[in-house]
Design a protein around this motif. Sequence first.
Motif, PDB file in Angstrom:
ATOM      1  N   THR A 225       0.880 -17.436 -11.571  1.00 53.85           N
ATOM      2  CA  THR A 225       0.426 -16.465 -10.581  1.00 53.85           C
ATOM      3  C   THR A 225       1.581 -15.967  -9.719  1.00 53.85           C
ATOM      4  N   PHE A 226       1.410 -14.793  -9.165  1.00 53.53           N
ATOM      5  CA  PHE A 226       2.268 -14.297  -8.098  1.00 53.53           C
ATOM      6  C   PHE A 226       1.444 -13.354  -7.245  1.00 53.53           C
ATOM      7  N   MET A 227       2.034 -12.747  -6.260  1.00 54.08           N
ATOM      8  CA  MET A 227       1.287 -11.847  -5.393  1.00 54.08           C
ATOM      9  C   MET A 227       2.121 -10.625  -5.050  1.00 54.08           C
ATOM     10  N   THR A 228       1.431  -9.593  -4.594  1.00 51.95           N
ATOM     11  CA  THR A 228       2.087  -8.339  -4.247  1.00 51.95           C
ATOM     12  C   THR A 228       2.238  -8.231  -2.735  1.00 51.95           C
ATOM     13  N   ALA A 229       3.156  -7.364  -2.304  1.00 50.21           N
ATOM     14  CA  ALA A 229       3.356  -7.123  -0.873  1.00 50.21           C
ATOM     15  C   ALA A 229       4.043  -5.782  -0.680  1.00 50.21           C
ATOM     16  N   ASN A 230       3.597  -5.020   0.300  1.00 52.52           N
ATOM     17  CA  ASN A 230       4.301  -3.798   0.679  1.00 52.52           C
ATOM     18  C   ASN A 230       5.619  -4.158   1.347  1.00 52.52           C
ATOM     19  N   ALA A 231       6.650  -3.375   1.078  1.00 50.48           N
ATOM     20  CA  ALA A 231       7.966  -3.689   1.647  1.00 50.48           C
ATOM     21  C   ALA A 231       8.720  -2.427   2.030  1.00 50.48           C
ATOM     22  N   VAL A 232       9.375  -2.497   3.173  1.00 52.53           N
ATOM     23  CA  VAL A 232      10.315  -1.461   3.618  1.00 52.53           C
ATOM     24  C   VAL A 232      11.505  -2.180   4.233  1.00 52.53           C
ATOM     25  N   VAL A 233      12.670  -1.993   3.643  1.00 48.71           N
ATOM     26  CA  VAL A 233      13.877  -2.660   4.121  1.00 48.71           C
ATOM     27  C   VAL A 233      14.968  -1.616   4.333  1.00 48.71           C
ATOM     28  N   ALA A 234      15.596  -1.655   5.466  1.00 51.82           N
ATOM     29  CA  ALA A 234      16.677  -0.724   5.791  1.00 51.82           C
ATOM     30  C   ALA A 234      17.772  -1.491   6.523  1.00 51.82           C
ATOM     31  N   GLU A 235      18.888  -0.802   6.807  1.00 50.23           N
ATOM     32  CA  GLU A 235      20.012  -1.470   7.469  1.00 50.23           C
ATOM     33  C   GLU A 235      19.635  -1.983   8.850  1.00 50.23           C
ATOM     34  N   THR A 236      18.723  -1.314   9.528  1.00 49.48           N
ATOM     35  CA  THR A 236      18.265  -1.769  10.842  1.00 49.48           C
ATOM     36  C   THR A 236      16.743  -1.811  10.865  1.00 49.48           C
ATOM     37  N   ALA A 237      16.211  -2.623  11.781  1.00 55.29           N
ATOM     38  CA  ALA A 237      14.761  -2.731  11.910  1.00 55.29           C
ATOM     39  C   ALA A 237      14.144  -1.406  12.331  1.00 55.29           C
ATOM     40  N   THR A 278      -6.844   5.185  14.484  1.00 56.39           N
ATOM     41  CA  THR A 278      -5.776   5.283  13.492  1.00 56.39           C
ATOM     42  C   THR A 278      -4.612   4.385  13.875  1.00 56.39           C
ATOM     43  N   GLN A 279      -4.231   4.420  15.133  1.00 55.40           N
ATOM     44  CA  GLN A 279      -3.127   3.574  15.602  1.00 55.40           C
ATOM     45  C   GLN A 279      -3.463   2.089  15.453  1.00 55.40           C
ATOM     46  N   GLU A 280      -4.718   1.750  15.672  1.00 55.21           N
ATOM     47  CA  GLU A 280      -5.135   0.353  15.522  1.00 55.21           C
ATOM     48  C   GLU A 280      -4.998  -0.102  14.070  1.00 55.21           C
ATOM     49  N   PHE A 281      -5.441   0.732  13.138  1.00 52.12           N
ATOM     50  CA  PHE A 281      -5.324   0.393  11.722  1.00 52.12           C
ATOM     51  C   PHE A 281      -3.860   0.277  11.306  1.00 52.12           C
ATOM     52  N   MET A 282      -3.038   1.166  11.796  1.00 53.42           N
ATOM     53  CA  MET A 282      -1.616   1.115  11.450  1.00 53.42           C
ATOM     54  C   MET A 282      -0.983  -0.174  11.944  1.00 53.42           C
ATOM     55  N   GLN A 283      -1.311  -0.569  13.167  1.00 53.19           N
ATOM     56  CA  GLN A 283      -0.747  -1.775  13.741  1.00 53.19           C
ATOM     57  C   GLN A 283      -1.220  -3.011  12.998  1.00 53.19           C
ATOM     58  N   GLN A 284      -2.499  -3.039  12.628  1.00 55.52           N
ATOM     59  CA  GLN A 284      -3.041  -4.174  11.882  1.00 55.52           C
ATOM     60  C   GLN A 284      -2.363  -4.313  10.521  1.00 55.52           C
ATOM     61  N   SER A 285      -2.093  -3.197   9.868  1.00 54.81           N
ATOM     62  CA  SER A 285      -1.497  -3.228   8.530  1.00 54.81           C
ATOM     63  C   SER A 285      -0.089  -3.784   8.548  1.00 54.81           C
ATOM     64  N   LEU A 286       0.631  -3.568   9.639  1.00 61.58           N
ATOM     65  CA  LEU A 286       2.026  -4.001   9.720  1.00 61.58           C
ATOM     66  C   LEU A 286       2.205  -5.497   9.503  1.00 61.58           C
ATOM     67  N   SER A 287       1.202  -6.280   9.896  1.00 55.57           N
ATOM     68  CA  SER A 287       1.341  -7.731   9.810  1.00 55.57           C
ATOM     69  C   SER A 287       1.504  -8.215   8.371  1.00 55.57           C
ATOM     70  N   GLY A 288       1.024  -7.425   7.420  1.00 58.62           N
ATOM     71  CA  GLY A 288       1.123  -7.834   6.025  1.00 58.62           C
ATOM     72  C   GLY A 288       2.340  -7.296   5.309  1.00 58.62           C
ATOM     73  N   TYR A 289       3.178  -6.522   5.995  1.00 61.86           N
ATOM     74  CA  TYR A 289       4.345  -5.904   5.371  1.00 61.86           C
ATOM     75  C   TYR A 289       5.563  -6.845   5.410  1.00 61.86           C
ATOM     76  N   ILE A 290       6.380  -6.723   4.400  1.00 59.70           N
ATOM     77  CA  ILE A 290       7.737  -7.272   4.455  1.00 59.70           C
ATOM     78  C   ILE A 290       8.604  -6.124   4.959  1.00 59.70           C
ATOM     79  N   ILE A 291       8.999  -6.197   6.214  1.00 60.63           N
ATOM     80  CA  ILE A 291       9.635  -5.036   6.834  1.00 60.63           C
ATOM     81  C   ILE A 291      10.733  -5.494   7.783  1.00 60.63           C
ATOM     82  N   GLY A 292      11.814  -4.718   7.837  1.00 58.04           N
ATOM     83  CA  GLY A 292      12.889  -5.016   8.767  1.00 58.04           C
ATOM     84  C   GLY A 292      14.254  -4.836   8.162  1.00 58.04           C
TER      85      GLY A 292
END
Length: 347
Positions: A225-237, A278-292
């Motif tokens: 098994t493995f799992m999926t995750a949304n990701a956004v990675v850049a030079e700065t957060a 809309t802002q609430e949904f966007m903020q909630q979604s961020l917790s599941g992202y690999i981001i930074g």
Amino acid sequence: MMKLSVLDLIPVRSRQSTAQALHATTTLAQKADSLGYTRYWVAEHHNMKAVASTNPAVLIGLLASRTQRIKVGSGGVMLPNHSPLVVAEQFALLEAAAPGRIDLGIGRAPGSDPVVTAVLSQSGATSDVNRFPSHVSDIIALLSDEGANVELTSGKEYALRSTPKADSAPPVWLLGSSDYSASLAASFGLPYVFANHFAGTGAERALDLYRTGFRPSAYAEEPVTFMTANAVVAETADEAYAQAVPQLLQMARLRTNKPMGALDTIEEAAAAETDALTQEFMQQSLSGYIIGDPSTAAAKARALAAQHDVDELMISPVAGAHDADPLDSVPARERTLELLARELLEH
């Protein structure tokens, strides 16, 4: 060492054509191939202005022919939309053309709205979702060298194969975001992928059900098994969060039943007016992202893998594009793959 893979919905952004989006995805797949990613899977969604990934089999053939070593597969074929025989025939041919490099991921959802599902059913190719388990069994049998036998009304058996003589068969993976799919994969002894990029919750329970209920089979001796995750990675957060806004906004519109068009660019998303929901949904979604930034994102990826005891993550690189970016490329998505690979695949 952690393994990384890619899930691609082939997003279509403002002013971009399908041809340009496909060119960008081909380049992205080649980038993943050169960086050492394990697999590159494409999704199945229909009649969406921001998604060009409508036909996994066609896309897999294209991407397999343009890459060298990476496994290419479906994440996934939505089985209620297709005849099991057609799916088996398509993937038997793909496996023959690129032996050892094809994955057949199967899902139970239709991947579309009720109208599109009705249109697909007009051809008679779609199947009853309640027959999903038997259709998975049919595909596995049809992909084997022995094929399957169909019992006729006369009582005689009719031999049926997906291809005349297979040297190998692609592995079948079950995909899902529910207890049902996890339990079914366990009972079949099949590899299983939890769609964390979409569900966001329920992974721990689903993976536990899969592992505790797993029955060794000819397909796997132990849980795979493995799992999926949304990701956004850049030079700065700050860059990473700005690049994530178009996708966050699109998903918030989907979940709040607001009109959806092509994916916004970073500048368009930043200028868009949003209400509190809309802002609430966007903020909630961020917790599941690999981001930074690279080190932060890598730490989040390692933590997610450790939390769920998996050695492979399938990244959906959802970084947005700037207005000035070329329409036939996705620089920020490519950069996400590069930066994660540098942190996780080269150490």
